[in-house]
Design a protein around this motif. Structure first.
Motif, PDB file in Angstrom:
ATOM      1  N   LYS A  65       0.825  -1.199   0.000  1.00 24.35           N
ATOM      2  CA  LYS A  65       0.000   0.000   0.000  1.00 24.35           C
ATOM      3  C   LYS A  65       0.864   1.255   0.000  1.00 24.35           C
ATOM      4  O   LYS A  65       1.692   1.449   0.889  1.00 24.35           O
ATOM      5  N   PRO A  66       0.689   2.128  -0.999  1.00 28.78           N
ATOM      6  CA  PRO A  66       1.463   3.372  -1.023  1.00 28.78           C
ATOM      7  C   PRO A  66       0.863   4.400  -0.062  1.00 28.78           C
ATOM      8  O   PRO A  66      -0.258   4.213   0.421  1.00 28.78           O
ATOM      9  N   PRO A  67       1.584   5.482   0.225  1.00 30.75           N
ATOM     10  CA  PRO A  67       1.040   6.500   1.135  1.00 30.75           C
ATOM     11  C   PRO A  67      -0.241   7.108   0.586  1.00 30.75           C
ATOM     12  O   PRO A  67      -0.401   7.277  -0.626  1.00 30.75           O
ATOM     13  N   VAL A  68      -1.148   7.436   1.481  1.00 25.42           N
ATOM     14  CA  VAL A  68      -2.374   8.137   1.077  1.00 25.42           C
ATOM     15  C   VAL A  68      -2.281   9.618   1.439  1.00 25.42           C
ATOM     16  O   VAL A  68      -3.039  10.439   0.926  1.00 25.42           O
ATOM     17  N   ILE A  69      -1.354   9.949   2.325  1.00 21.79           N
ATOM     18  CA  ILE A  69      -1.075  11.353   2.648  1.00 21.79           C
ATOM     19  C   ILE A  69       0.378  11.624   2.274  1.00 21.79           C
ATOM     20  O   ILE A  69       1.298  10.997   2.805  1.00 21.79           O
ATOM     21  N   TRP A  70       0.560  12.544   1.346  1.00 19.80           N
ATOM     22  CA  TRP A  70       1.897  12.796   0.801  1.00 19.80           C
ATOM     23  C   TRP A  70       1.927  14.244   0.332  1.00 19.80           C
ATOM     24  O   TRP A  70       1.599  14.546  -0.817  1.00 19.80           O
ATOM     25  N   ASN A  71       2.283  15.148   1.229  1.00 24.32           N
ATOM     26  CA  ASN A  71       2.163  16.579   0.956  1.00 24.32           C
ATOM     27  C   ASN A  71       3.370  17.126   0.202  1.00 24.32           C
ATOM     28  O   ASN A  71       4.143  17.936   0.706  1.00 24.32           O
ATOM     29  N   VAL A  72       3.537  16.677  -1.013  1.00 24.81           N
ATOM     30  CA  VAL A  72       4.649  17.122  -1.849  1.00 24.81           C
ATOM     31  C   VAL A  72       4.230  18.358  -2.644  1.00 24.81           C
ATOM     32  O   VAL A  72       3.056  18.518  -3.000  1.00 24.81           O
ATOM     33  N   LYS A  73       5.189  19.232  -2.913  1.00 26.05           N
ATOM     34  CA  LYS A  73       4.917  20.399  -3.739  1.00 26.05           C
ATOM     35  C   LYS A  73       4.967  19.989  -5.211  1.00 26.05           C
ATOM     36  O   LYS A  73       5.935  19.349  -5.643  1.00 26.05           O
ATOM     37  N   PRO A  74       3.955  20.331  -6.005  1.00 22.94           N
ATOM     38  CA  PRO A  74       3.933  19.930  -7.422  1.00 22.94           C
ATOM     39  C   PRO A  74       5.187  20.360  -8.181  1.00 22.94           C
ATOM     40  O   PRO A  74       5.654  19.632  -9.060  1.00 22.94           O
ATOM     41  N   GLU A  75       5.766  21.519  -7.820  1.00 23.02           N
ATOM     42  CA  GLU A  75       6.953  21.999  -8.537  1.00 23.02           C
ATOM     43  C   GLU A  75       8.187  21.143  -8.244  1.00 23.02           C
ATOM     44  O   GLU A  75       9.201  21.242  -8.945  1.00 23.02           O
ATOM     45  N   ASN A  76       8.107  20.290  -7.226  1.00 22.15           N
ATOM     46  CA  ASN A  76       9.233  19.411  -6.889  1.00 22.15           C
ATOM     47  C   ASN A  76       9.101  18.024  -7.517  1.00 22.15           C
ATOM     48  O   ASN A  76       9.961  17.176  -7.298  1.00 22.15           O
ATOM     49  N   VAL A  77       8.039  17.802  -8.281  1.00 24.04           N
ATOM     50  CA  VAL A  77       7.755  16.477  -8.819  1.00 24.04           C
ATOM     51  C   VAL A  77       8.174  16.381 -10.289  1.00 24.04           C
ATOM     52  O   VAL A  77       7.954  17.299 -11.077  1.00 24.04           O
ATOM     53  N   ARG A  78       8.806  15.264 -10.625  1.00 21.80           N
ATOM     54  CA  ARG A  78       9.127  14.947 -12.012  1.00 21.80           C
ATOM     55  C   ARG A  78       8.793  13.471 -12.249  1.00 21.80           C
ATOM     56  O   ARG A  78       8.667  12.687 -11.297  1.00 21.80           O
ATOM     57  N   ILE A  79       8.674  13.101 -13.530  1.00 22.40           N
ATOM     58  CA  ILE A  79       8.530  11.692 -13.910  1.00 22.40           C
ATOM     59  C   ILE A  79       9.735  11.339 -14.760  1.00 22.40           C
ATOM     60  O   ILE A  79       9.995  11.984 -15.784  1.00 22.40           O
ATOM     61  N   LEU A  80      10.480  10.339 -14.335  1.00 23.67           N
ATOM     62  CA  LEU A  80      11.688   9.954 -15.050  1.00 23.67           C
ATOM     63  C   LEU A  80      11.353   9.495 -16.458  1.00 23.67           C
ATOM     64  O   LEU A  80      10.399   8.745 -16.678  1.00 23.67           O
ATOM     65  N   ASN A  81      12.131   9.955 -17.417  1.00 23.87           N
ATOM     66  CA  ASN A  81      11.983   9.480 -18.783  1.00 23.87           C
ATOM     67  C   ASN A  81      12.290   7.979 -18.808  1.00 23.87           C
ATOM     68  O   ASN A  81      13.390   7.563 -18.449  1.00 23.87           O
ATOM     69  N   PRO A  82      11.335   7.135 -19.231  1.00 27.58           N
ATOM     70  CA  PRO A  82      11.565   5.683 -19.233  1.00 27.58           C
ATOM     71  C   PRO A  82      12.746   5.254 -20.099  1.00 27.58           C
ATOM     72  O   PRO A  82      13.189   4.109 -20.000  1.00 27.58           O
ATOM     73  N   TYR A  83      13.254   6.168 -20.912  1.00 26.36           N
ATOM     74  CA  TYR A  83      14.423   5.845 -21.737  1.00 26.36           C
ATOM     75  C   TYR A  83      15.571   5.314 -20.882  1.00 26.36           C
ATOM     76  O   TYR A  83      16.269   4.371 -21.281  1.00 26.36           O
ATOM     77  N   PHE A  84      15.774   5.900 -19.707  1.00 21.33           N
ATOM     78  CA  PHE A  84      16.904   5.505 -18.867  1.00 21.33           C
ATOM     79  C   PHE A  84      16.676   4.141 -18.221  1.00 21.33           C
ATOM     80  O   PHE A  84      17.629   3.435 -17.907  1.00 21.33           O
TER      81      PHE A  84
END
Length: 302
Positions: free
Chosen positions: A187-206
């Motif tokens: 089960k992943p966290p249900v409360i996760w107060n991250v700032k959207p500007e700090n979020v990225r999605i890794l390019n699957p190429y790597f």
């Protein structure tokens, strides 16, 4: 087992732009730096290209969910404080037990870019692992870390998406929607107060590079030899992103050592690793090759 004297002089000493790239290109087929590090919303507009692979090796079949999630982050680039560097000295801090009592904290803190993995804690382990974090690669099941105690205010939280549900989980977090809990091995966290500007999605190429070029891929059967660990994915990313790449805390106990601890922060053993889809001996061979060709250097031992 390879031994390596700690190359601490590289931290403050000479850093040659493109040094890692030239060495990596000599041993990695079709090595290229002409790829974005993180997925961008523009990648999915006005393009006829369709990814060859499904997550985690490509975006095939998950484009719509990725677009919806990226629309909530608004930031897709490398932070200015990293992007402005003429030469990037990076350290990938592994979660291995050999970090315990290593006293490498001050050394790790001196790098320009400090990359950490999954839920590896910093708080209470500063003497051995340092207290700075530039980039943390994670997936939902490994997001059980303190956003405040184990990271810096500007740490990039980089999602390694293994499945479409991983992206959907991030979307529910960013948009404060009803959390999803099905389809995860933990089960992943249900409360996760991250700032959207700090979020990225890794390019699957790597991830693809880690699986098809560092490990191996059979074009005839279209099967991967093994699913790379987050650690190998981080190394794959680093040898494209950085000019100096050091690693610390990599390497597992011998497979027969079922009771030896794997991580510096918990009591997981090789018995736990046996249930994973990773091929530890194969990854060890890959890392040894990168060390032998001086694409990367080791702060601990391997």
């Amino acid at each position: 087992m390879l031994s390596s004297s700690p190359p601490y002089e590289h931290i403050r000493g000479e850093c040659t732009p493109g040094d890692v790239a030239s060495k990596a290109a000599s041993i990695i087929p079709n090595y290229s730096r002409n790829h974005k590090f993180f997925l961008q919303l523009s990648d999915f507009f006005w393009t006829s290209y369709r990814s060859r692979f499904y997550l985690p090796y490509g975006t095939n079949g998950s484009e719509a969910m990725i677009m919806q999630t990226l629309a909530l982050t608004y930031h897709y680039d490398t932070p200015h404080e990293i992007d402005r560097l003429q030469c990037r000295r990076c350290v990938v801090v592994g979660n291995g037990y050999r970090m315990k009592n290593s006293s490498l904290g001050e050394v790790i803190n001196k790098y320009d870019v400090i990359i950490r993995l999954n839920n590896a804690p910093v708080h209470n382990y500063e003497k051995d692992v340092g207290n700075k974090t530039s980039i943390r690669l994670f997936y939902p099941e490994s997001a059980h870390f303190s956003l405040n105690l184990d990271n810096d205010p500007k740490t990039l939280m980089v999602l390694v998406a293994f499945k479409s549900n991983d992206v959907k989980w991030l979307k529910t977090i960013l948009n404060n929607e009803k959390r999803i809990t099905n389809g995860f091995w933990r089960k992943p966290p249900v409360i996760w107060n991250v700032k959207p500007e700090n979020v990225r999605i890794l390019n699957p190429y790597f991830v693809e590079v880690a699986a098809t070029r560092l490990l191996s891929y059979d074009n005839k059967t279209q099967k991967f030899s093994a699913k790379p660990t987050t650690g190998l994915m981080a190394i794959s990313f680093a040898i494209h992103f950085c000019d100096v790449v050091h690693i610390a805390g990599f390497g597992y106990p011998a497979p027969i050592s079922k009771t030896q601890y794997v991580h510096y922060y918990d009591k997981a053993t090789m018995k736990n690793m046996a249930r994973s889809e990773h091929k530890v001996p194969l990854e060890a061979m890959v890392i040894k090759k990168l060390l032998q060709h001086k694409v990367i250097h080791n702060l601990t031992y391997f």
